[in-house]
Design an enzyme around this catalytic site. Structure first.
Site, PDB file in Angstrom:
ATOM      1  N   ARG A 218      -8.189  -0.555   5.378  1.00  0.00           N
ATOM      2  CA  ARG A 218      -7.313   0.408   4.707  1.00  0.00           C
ATOM      3  C   ARG A 218      -5.985  -0.244   4.328  1.00  0.00           C
ATOM      4  O   ARG A 218      -5.318   0.221   3.405  1.00  0.00           O
ATOM      5  CB  ARG A 218      -7.023   1.601   5.623  1.00  0.00           C
ATOM      6  CG  ARG A 218      -8.210   2.496   5.871  1.00  0.00           C
ATOM      7  CD  ARG A 218      -7.802   3.691   6.711  1.00  0.00           C
ATOM      8  NE  ARG A 218      -6.698   4.396   6.075  1.00  0.00           N
ATOM      9  CZ  ARG A 218      -5.996   5.369   6.652  1.00  0.00           C
ATOM     10  NH1 ARG A 218      -6.301   5.761   7.876  1.00  0.00           N
ATOM     11  NH2 ARG A 218      -5.008   5.963   6.017  1.00  0.00           N
TER      12      ARG A 218
ATOM     13  N   LYS B 298       0.836  -1.204   0.000  1.00  0.00           N
ATOM     14  CA  LYS B 298       0.000   0.000   0.000  1.00  0.00           C
ATOM     15  C   LYS B 298       0.875   1.260   0.000  1.00  0.00           C
ATOM     16  O   LYS B 298       0.639   2.191  -0.765  1.00  0.00           O
ATOM     17  CB  LYS B 298      -0.896  -0.001   1.245  1.00  0.00           C
ATOM     18  CG  LYS B 298      -1.564   1.320   1.529  1.00  0.00           C
ATOM     19  CD  LYS B 298      -2.375   1.287   2.799  1.00  0.00           C
ATOM     20  CE  LYS B 298      -1.614   1.604   4.055  1.00  0.00           C
ATOM     21  NZ  LYS B 298      -1.280   3.027   4.270  1.00  0.00           N
ATOM     22  N   ASN B 299       1.874   1.271   0.876  1.00  0.00           N
ATOM     23  CA  ASN B 299       2.675   2.487   1.043  1.00  0.00           C
ATOM     24  C   ASN B 299       3.593   2.772  -0.136  1.00  0.00           C
ATOM     25  O   ASN B 299       4.181   3.847  -0.217  1.00  0.00           O
ATOM     26  CB  ASN B 299       3.497   2.427   2.339  1.00  0.00           C
ATOM     27  CG  ASN B 299       2.626   2.626   3.566  1.00  0.00           C
ATOM     28  OD1 ASN B 299       1.426   2.874   3.448  1.00  0.00           O
ATOM     29  ND2 ASN B 299       3.222   2.521   4.745  1.00  0.00           N
TER      30      ASN B 299
ATOM     31  N   ASP C 151       5.167   0.749  12.210  1.00  0.00           N
ATOM     32  CA  ASP C 151       3.924   0.100  11.781  1.00  0.00           C
ATOM     33  C   ASP C 151       3.831  -1.351  12.245  1.00  0.00           C
ATOM     34  O   ASP C 151       2.772  -1.972  12.119  1.00  0.00           O
ATOM     35  CB  ASP C 151       3.779   0.175  10.254  1.00  0.00           C
ATOM     36  CG  ASP C 151       3.424   1.584   9.796  1.00  0.00           C
ATOM     37  OD1 ASP C 151       3.174   2.450  10.653  1.00  0.00           O
ATOM     38  OD2 ASP C 151       3.401   1.816   8.573  1.00  0.00           O
TER      39      ASP C 151
ATOM     40  N   CYS D 228      -4.656  13.363  13.416  1.00  0.00           N
ATOM     41  CA  CYS D 228      -5.048  11.991  13.159  1.00  0.00           C
ATOM     42  C   CYS D 228      -4.814  11.217  14.441  1.00  0.00           C
ATOM     43  O   CYS D 228      -4.276  11.746  15.403  1.00  0.00           O
ATOM     44  CB  CYS D 228      -4.268  11.393  11.993  1.00  0.00           C
ATOM     45  SG  CYS D 228      -2.616  10.891  12.425  1.00  0.00           S
TER      46      CYS D 228
ATOM     47  N   ARG E 222       1.117  14.875  13.437  1.00  0.00           N
ATOM     48  CA  ARG E 222       1.553  14.479  12.078  1.00  0.00           C
ATOM     49  C   ARG E 222       1.543  15.656  11.104  1.00  0.00           C
ATOM     50  O   ARG E 222       0.741  15.726  10.169  1.00  0.00           O
ATOM     51  CB  ARG E 222       0.677  13.357  11.537  1.00  0.00           C
ATOM     52  CG  ARG E 222       1.072  12.014  12.051  1.00  0.00           C
ATOM     53  CD  ARG E 222       0.301  10.911  11.396  1.00  0.00           C
ATOM     54  NE  ARG E 222       1.046  10.240  10.338  1.00  0.00           N
ATOM     55  CZ  ARG E 222       0.612   9.136   9.732  1.00  0.00           C
ATOM     56  NH1 ARG E 222      -0.544   8.609  10.055  1.00  0.00           N
ATOM     57  NH2 ARG E 222       1.324   8.571   8.784  1.00  0.00           N
TER      58      ARG E 222
HETATM   59  C1  UD1 Z   1       4.539   6.908   6.366  1.00  0.00           C
HETATM   60  C2  UD1 Z   1       3.725   5.651   6.232  1.00  0.00           C
HETATM   61  C3  UD1 Z   1       3.237   5.179   7.599  1.00  0.00           C
HETATM   62  C4  UD1 Z   1       4.409   5.041   8.565  1.00  0.00           C
HETATM   63  C5  UD1 Z   1       5.244   6.310   8.590  1.00  0.00           C
HETATM   64  C6  UD1 Z   1       6.518   6.176   9.415  1.00  0.00           C
HETATM   65  C7  UD1 Z   1       2.718   5.899   4.053  1.00  0.00           C
HETATM   66  C8  UD1 Z   1       1.479   6.133   3.256  1.00  0.00           C
HETATM   67  N1  UD1 Z   1       2.588   5.928   5.366  1.00  0.00           N
HETATM   68  O1  UD1 Z   1       3.693   7.928   6.870  1.00  0.00           O
HETATM   69  O2  UD1 Z   1       2.596   3.911   7.417  1.00  0.00           O
HETATM   70  O3  UD1 Z   1       3.920   4.804   9.869  1.00  0.00           O
HETATM   71  O4  UD1 Z   1       5.643   6.669   7.243  1.00  0.00           O
HETATM   72  O5  UD1 Z   1       7.261   5.114   8.973  1.00  0.00           O
HETATM   73  O6  UD1 Z   1       3.771   5.632   3.523  1.00  0.00           O
HETATM   74  N2  UD1 Z   1       6.691  14.854  10.380  1.00  0.00           N
HETATM   75  C9  UD1 Z   1       6.824  16.194  10.644  1.00  0.00           C
HETATM   76  N3  UD1 Z   1       6.663  17.079   9.602  1.00  0.00           N
HETATM   77  C10 UD1 Z   1       6.393  16.670   8.324  1.00  0.00           C
HETATM   78  C11 UD1 Z   1       6.272  15.283   8.072  1.00  0.00           C
HETATM   79  C12 UD1 Z   1       6.434  14.392   9.120  1.00  0.00           C
HETATM   80  O7  UD1 Z   1       7.052  16.610  11.782  1.00  0.00           O
HETATM   81  O8  UD1 Z   1       6.241  17.514   7.439  1.00  0.00           O
HETATM   82  C13 UD1 Z   1       6.840  13.865  11.485  1.00  0.00           C
HETATM   83  C14 UD1 Z   1       5.555  13.077  11.740  1.00  0.00           C
HETATM   84  O9  UD1 Z   1       4.671  13.769  12.580  1.00  0.00           O
HETATM   85  C15 UD1 Z   1       6.101  11.819  12.371  1.00  0.00           C
HETATM   86  C16 UD1 Z   1       7.465  11.632  11.649  1.00  0.00           C
HETATM   87  O10 UD1 Z   1       7.785  12.894  11.089  1.00  0.00           O
HETATM   88  O11 UD1 Z   1       6.329  12.022  13.736  1.00  0.00           O
HETATM   89  C17 UD1 Z   1       7.451  10.584  10.552  1.00  0.00           C
HETATM   90  O12 UD1 Z   1       6.367  10.825   9.680  1.00  0.00           O
HETATM   91  P1  UD1 Z   1       6.414  10.461   8.130  1.00  0.00           P
HETATM   92  O13 UD1 Z   1       7.631   9.637   7.841  1.00  0.00           O
HETATM   93  O14 UD1 Z   1       6.208  11.681   7.325  1.00  0.00           O
HETATM   94  O15 UD1 Z   1       5.131   9.534   8.001  1.00  0.00           O
HETATM   95  P2  UD1 Z   1       4.127   9.453   6.777  1.00  0.00           P
HETATM   96  O16 UD1 Z   1       4.860   9.675   5.508  1.00  0.00           O
HETATM   97  O17 UD1 Z   1       2.929  10.266   7.082  1.00  0.00           O
END
Ligand code: UD1
Length: 421
Positions: free
Chosen positions: A398, A23-24, A306, A117, A122
């Site tokens: 999902r 999915k990711n 995850d 969320c 996030r």
């Molecule tokens: C992706 C995965 C999710 C997984 C996560 C971490 C997908 C669709 N989802 O989510 O399953 O749990 O990676 O491995 O691929 N952050 C910030 N600012 C930003 C972006 C992120 O502070 O602009 C923080 C987030 O709040 C979190 C951390 O960085 O604490 C990691 O998040 P991120 O790697 O971005 O997760 P996703 O891409 O949303």
């Protein structure tokens, strides 16, 4: 009518489970279609609610999507809107991935700010900082991020403050058609990032270094269509490996590989797992009890956040104790009270959970609070004495394709029921 999963626990899982496409990985690959007016064909796309959501987002923008089994042909030759609406983005944060490609190709994009969320704040601030470094303006207007780059994006040297999978993907997508060179530092190293780089390169982009913390992208003026297979879902793989172990089962997982799970493999081996690699997957079982192991979640190649919930379910019945520390998300212990309802002994202190192994868990009514907490409940229920009912299945739907069928094929007593509320 809502549905629940009813699981009669205690049966060792025995058999073969075919792992679906990730999915990711499928999500950013599908979004990559926005970068070109030629069709992008993706195979091994899982049939999941999140894939339907991103398809709806792309449809709203004017993308046509043809579906044939696990193959999707996406055509973004006639984009009619650059706005991703709140109603869709709120159901899935990954919708924000359309921001980079839209502003790169069309000079403007309006995407609902995802908001909170279940896992905490996030933020998407790093996505926006990266686009700003590439010359876009990003403003907030009535809950929407409005990004503009009327003269196109230009390459930039950008160091991410936090390692973010989504921000790395958004910026790779945007940089592939920006003018000049982009260097992303402190980039995420997840296998899904490599899958996206391979897809972009198959479309004619020049992306190097994916899988390391420095990714270099030489922007090109146009991209072509391509034919790309989505990588196996390493999180589904890890979840079923843990399900095999907790039930004392013997399961072979196919269409996948242990190479995507280095730290998870090492941790499970310390807990007593035996892995046998095969041509197209691996076998996983144990000969003794489950041992307690301490774990800290970290960006790849560390232990995946995850898989923290299903691993905690496993540790709930270990011999001894385990300390699990969550470093990625601030609110990712929502499964703890549910596991405690099943008889687990868990105490949370800040970002760490102390688990004292119980002799066994017992069935109870519990709920899935997010996708991965949900699979944690399933894993616990498969090993528990008695019947567990799991509600809020939309979370599981999902991320886990054909969940009951895959488990039933290994002898699990799992049924989905419609219930009155
Ligand atoms: C992706 C995965 C999710 C997984 C996560 C971490 C997908 C669709 N989802 O989510 O399953 O749990 O990676 O491995 O691929 N952050 C910030 N600012 C930003 C972006 C992120 O502070 O602009 C923080 C987030 O709040 C979190 C951390 O960085 O604490 C990691 O998040 P991120 O790697 O971005 O997760 P996703 O891409 O949303």
């Amino acid at each position: 009518m809502p549905t629940i999963l009813k699981i009669q626990g205690g049966k060792p899982l025995k058999g073969t489970i075919e792992i679906s496409g990730a999915k990711n990985s499928a999500l950013p690959l599908m979004v990559a279609c926005l970068l070109t007016d030629k069709p992008l064909t993706l195979s091994n796309v899982p049939n999941l609610a999140d894939i339907q959501t991103i398809t709806q987002v792309l449809n709203v923008l004017g993308v046509t999507a043809q579906e044939n089994g696990s193959t999707r042909i996406l055509d973004a030759s006639n984009i009619t809107s650059t706005t991703a609406p709140y109603e869709l983005v709120k159901t899935m944060r990954a919708s924000v991935l359309v921001l980079g490609p839209l502003v790169a190709r069309f000079g403007h994009a309006k995407v609902s700010l995802p908001g909170g969320c279940a896992l905490g704040a996030r933020a998407v601030d790093v996505h926006l900082e990266g686009l700003r470094a590439m010359g876009a303006t990003c403003d907030l207007d009535e809950g929407y991020i409005v990004a503009r780059a009327p003269n196109g994006l230009r390459g930039a040297h950008f160091t991410m403050r936090v390692v973010s999978v989504g921000a790395t993907e958004n910026l790779m997508l945007a940089a592939s058609i920006a003018k000049g060179q982009t260097i992303l530092q402190n980039a995420a190293r997840e296998p899904e990032i490599i899958d996206l780089a391979n897809c972009l390169n198959a479309m004619g982009a020049t992306v190097q270094g994916a899988g390391t913390d420095t990714i270099t992208i030489e922007g090109v003026s146009t991209l072509n269509g391509a034919n790309v297979k989505v990588m196996p879902d390493r999180l589904e793989t890890g979840s079923y490996a843990i399900a095999s172990l907790i039930t004392g089962g013997d399961v072979t997982l196919t269409n996948t590989s242990l190479k995507y799970l280095p730290m998870v493999r090492e941790t499970l081996e310390k807990a007593g797992a035996i892995f046998e690699e095969k041509d197209n997957g691996f076998r996983v079982y144990r000969n003794g009890p489950i041992g307690g192991v301490d774990v800290m979640t970290e960006p790849y190649p560390g232990f995946a956040t995850d898989l923290q919930a299903p691993f905690m379910a496993l540790m709930s019945v270990c011999e001894g104790a385990s300390m699990i520390t969550e470093t990625i998300f601030e609110n990712r212990f929502m499964h703890v009270p549910e596991l405690v309802r099943m008889g687990a002994s868990i105490q949370v202190h800040g970002a760490s959970a102390m688990i004292r192994g119980a002799k066994s868990l017992s069935g109870a009514p519990v709920m899935a609070t997010d996708i991965r907490a949900g699979i944690g409940m399933v894993v616990a229920a498969l090993a528990a004495k008695g019947t567990t009912t799991i509600s809020r299945l939309y979370h599981l739907d999902r991320g886990y394709e054909n969940l009951e069928a895959k488990l039933q094929a290994c002898g699990a007593d799992v049924e989905r029921h419609k219930v009155d509320v």
